[in-house]
Design an enzyme around this catalytic site. Structure first.
Site, PDB file in Angstrom:
ATOM      1  N   CYS A 168      40.062   9.758  27.704  1.00 31.87           N
ATOM      2  CA  CYS A 168      41.071   8.869  28.106  1.00 31.87           C
ATOM      3  C   CYS A 168      41.992   9.265  28.896  1.00 31.87           C
ATOM      4  CB  CYS A 168      40.359   7.682  27.571  1.00 31.87           C
ATOM      5  SG  CYS A 168      41.599   7.575  26.349  1.00 31.87           S
ATOM      6  N   ASP A 174      36.590   2.144  33.690  1.00 30.05           N
ATOM      7  CA  ASP A 174      36.104   3.212  32.353  1.00 30.05           C
ATOM      8  C   ASP A 174      35.828   4.608  32.119  1.00 30.05           C
ATOM      9  OD1 ASP A 174      36.554   3.112  28.839  1.00 30.05           O
ATOM     10  OD2 ASP A 174      35.339   1.271  29.027  1.00 30.05           O
ATOM     11  N   HIS A 223      35.242   5.682  29.265  1.00 30.25           N
ATOM     12  CA  HIS A 223      34.763   6.543  27.497  1.00 30.25           C
ATOM     13  C   HIS A 223      33.243   6.303  28.033  1.00 30.25           C
ATOM     14  CE1 HIS A 223      39.366   4.715  27.524  1.00 30.25           C
ATOM     15  NE2 HIS A 223      38.991   4.643  25.900  1.00 30.25           N
TER      16      HIS A 223
END
Length: 398
Positions: A85, A280, A282
Site C-alpha cells: 500500500c 485508497d 487497498h
C-alpha cells in the site's frame, strides 16, 4: 484495509447520511465552493462546486494492489496484496506530478474523447512490469538499501528516498522516454535517517544545485517534485500540526500527503473541515498491460469512482507531503506560501526554509516577494469540526 464504513451514492438513490457540510473543499491546490442558494441549498452534493470536485477527484490517477504481474525479481511475488500500500500510495503522488507537469492542473479525463498518447505514456511509467520505469518491480530494486523488500511494509521516509534514487537512476538511461528526464525529485529532510522527528530544513541552495546537476549543467532550474517526510507525533498527529497540514492543500503546488492509519497507507488529496479525502490503494485489481504506444486500452481501473474520507486527527504521525514546482517562479511562490505558514506556526512549523547551510536565520520570502493572491491563512482553512462525522465514510459516484 481502509475499506470500512458505509457507502453513500452522491448522484443517485440513498443520499441519507451524506455529510451536510457546506464548507469549501480544497483538492490539491484548487478550492471548490460548496455553499449555494436556492431550492437545493440544503443538499451540498447538488451544488456546482461539488460536481466540479467530483470531476476533478475522478480524474486523478488511482493506483491499487494488483495481481497477476510477472514475479518480482527472483521471488514468487506476482501480487502486492496486503503489503504494497505504501508503494502504491507513493506511485499515485508521483503520477499526479507527471500528470500536472504534462497537462496542467486543469486537465480532466473525458470518457468521450480518445486517449491522449501522453496520458498513456504516464500510465505506462507506473505499470506492473520491469519495462515500466516506475513499476513496483523497479521501486523495490531501487529501495533495497532503504529496507524495501517484497512482502514487507515500508515507511514514508524510506519511500521518499527510494523515489529520489530511482528517478536519478532512470535519468541516466536513454530508452525510457522523454518523461523520465523532465522532473527532478528532492527529499527535504533534516537528518540522515529521517525518523527522529523535528522540522526538516528546506535549503534553497541545495535545491538549486540539485536542479543544475539533474540537468547535466544545461539549466539553472528544472521542474522538481519536493517530498517532505515528517514525524508529527508519537502515534497520531499532534493536534497543533493539523491546521498546518490542512493549509498545505491550499498551495497551488500541492501534491497531497502519503499517510493514513498505522500499517495502512493511503494517498490524501484534499480536505474539508476536519477530514481528509483520500485515494485508497487497498482494492485488489487484475494487472493491466499498458504499452507506451497503446491507445485502445481500458484505463478505467486507474480512476476511482468512490470518494472516501478520514478524520485528520486519526491519521498516523509518520507521513510525507509532496509539492510540484514547474519552474523557478513557481518554486519562489511555494517558498512564499511556506514562509507564511511558518510564521503562523507558533514556533512548531512542519518544516523551515533557509537560503544556505551557513544561514543563521530562515529565508524571508515575505520581505523579498509580493504576497500571492488567493493564499489562505490557517484561520481560513481550519473550519469547525463537523458534528457526528463518520470515520472512513464513502460516497459512490454514479
Amino acid at each position: 484495509m481502509l475499506n470500512s464504513g458505509s457507502m453513500r451514492r452522491i448522484l443517485g438513490f440513498n443520499r441519507t447520511g451524506v455529510s451536510a457540510s457546506k464548507s469549501d473543499i480544497w483538492l490539491l491546490g484548487i478550492c471548490y465552493r460548496i455553499s449555494q442558494e436556492g431550492e437545493n441549498a440544503l443538499d451540498p452534493t447538488h451544488s456546482e462546486g461539488f460536481a466540479a470536485f467530483v470531476e476533478d477527484f475522478s480524474s486523478l490517477i488511482w493506483i491499487t494492489y494488483r495481481k497477476g504481474f510477472a514475479p518480482i525479481g527472483d521471488t514468487k511475488y506476482s501480487s502486492d496484496v496486503y503489503w504494497g500500500c505504501m508503494l502504491r500510495s507513493s506511485q499515485m503522488l508521483v503520477a499526479q506530478a507527471y500528470l500536472f507537469h504534462k497537462f496542467g492542473r486543469s486537465w480532466r479525463k473525458s470518457p468521450h474523447m480518445p486517449l491522449d498518447q501522453s496520458y498513456v505514456e504516464i500510465l505506462h511509467l507506473f505499470g506492473d512490469a520491469e519495462d515500466s520505469p516506475f513499476s513496483i518491480h523497479n521501486l523495490l530494486q531501487a529501495g533495497k538499501s532503504y529496507g524495501l523488500d517484497p512482502g514487507s511494509w515500508v515507511g514514508p521516509y524510506a519511500m521518499c528516498r527510494t523515489w529520489e534514487s530511482l528517478v536519478r537512476n532512470k535519468k541516466e538511461e536513454t530508452n525510457n522516454g522523454l518523461l523520465t528526464s523532465l522532473m527532478a525529485i528532492y527529499v527535504v529532510s533534516g537528518d540522515e535517517d529521517g525518523e527522529r522527528g523535528g522540522a526538516p530544513v528546506l535549503c534553497i541552495e541545495d535545491i538549486s544545485k540539485h536542479c543544475f546537476d539533474f540537468s547535466g549543467g544545461q539549466d539553472d532550474w528544472v521542474p522538481i517534485l519536493l517530498l517532505v517526510p515528517l514525524v508529527l507525533g508519537l502515534e497520531k498527529v499532534n493536534p497543533r500540526y493539523l491546521p498546518l497540514l490542512s493549509a498545505t492543500f491550499t498551495f497551488p503546488q500541492s501534491l497531497g500527503v502519503l499517510g493514513g492509519k498505522p500499517g495502512a497507507s493511503t494517498y490524501m488529496v484534499g480536505v474539508q473541515d476536519e477530514k481528509a479525502f483520500y485515494l485508497d490503494p487497498h482494492e485488489v485489481q487484475q494487472v493491466v498491460q499498458i504499452k507506451r504506444d497503446s491507445v485502445d486500452i481500458d484505463t478505467s481501473s486507474y480512476h476511482c469512482n468512490v470518494v472516501r474520507h478520514i478524520p485528520l486527527d486519526s491519521i498516523d504521525s509518520s507521513l510525507a507531503i509532496g509539492f510540484y514546482c514547474r519552474d523557478k517562479s513557481d518554486f519562489d511562490d511555494f517558498c512564499l506560501r511556506a514562509s507564511e505558514l511558518i510564521n503562523q506556526s507558533n514556533g512548531a512549523p512542519l518544516f523551515t526554509i533557509t537560503e544556505t547551510h551557513s544561514s543563521q536565520t530562515p529565508a524571508n520570502y515575505r520581505a523579498n516577494s509580493p504576497r500571492s493572491e488567493g493564499f489562505d491563512s490557517i484561520d481560513n482553512v481550519q473550519n469547525e469540526e463537523v458534528e457526528n462525522s463518520v470515520q472512513d465514510d464513502e460516497w459512490q459516484l454514479l
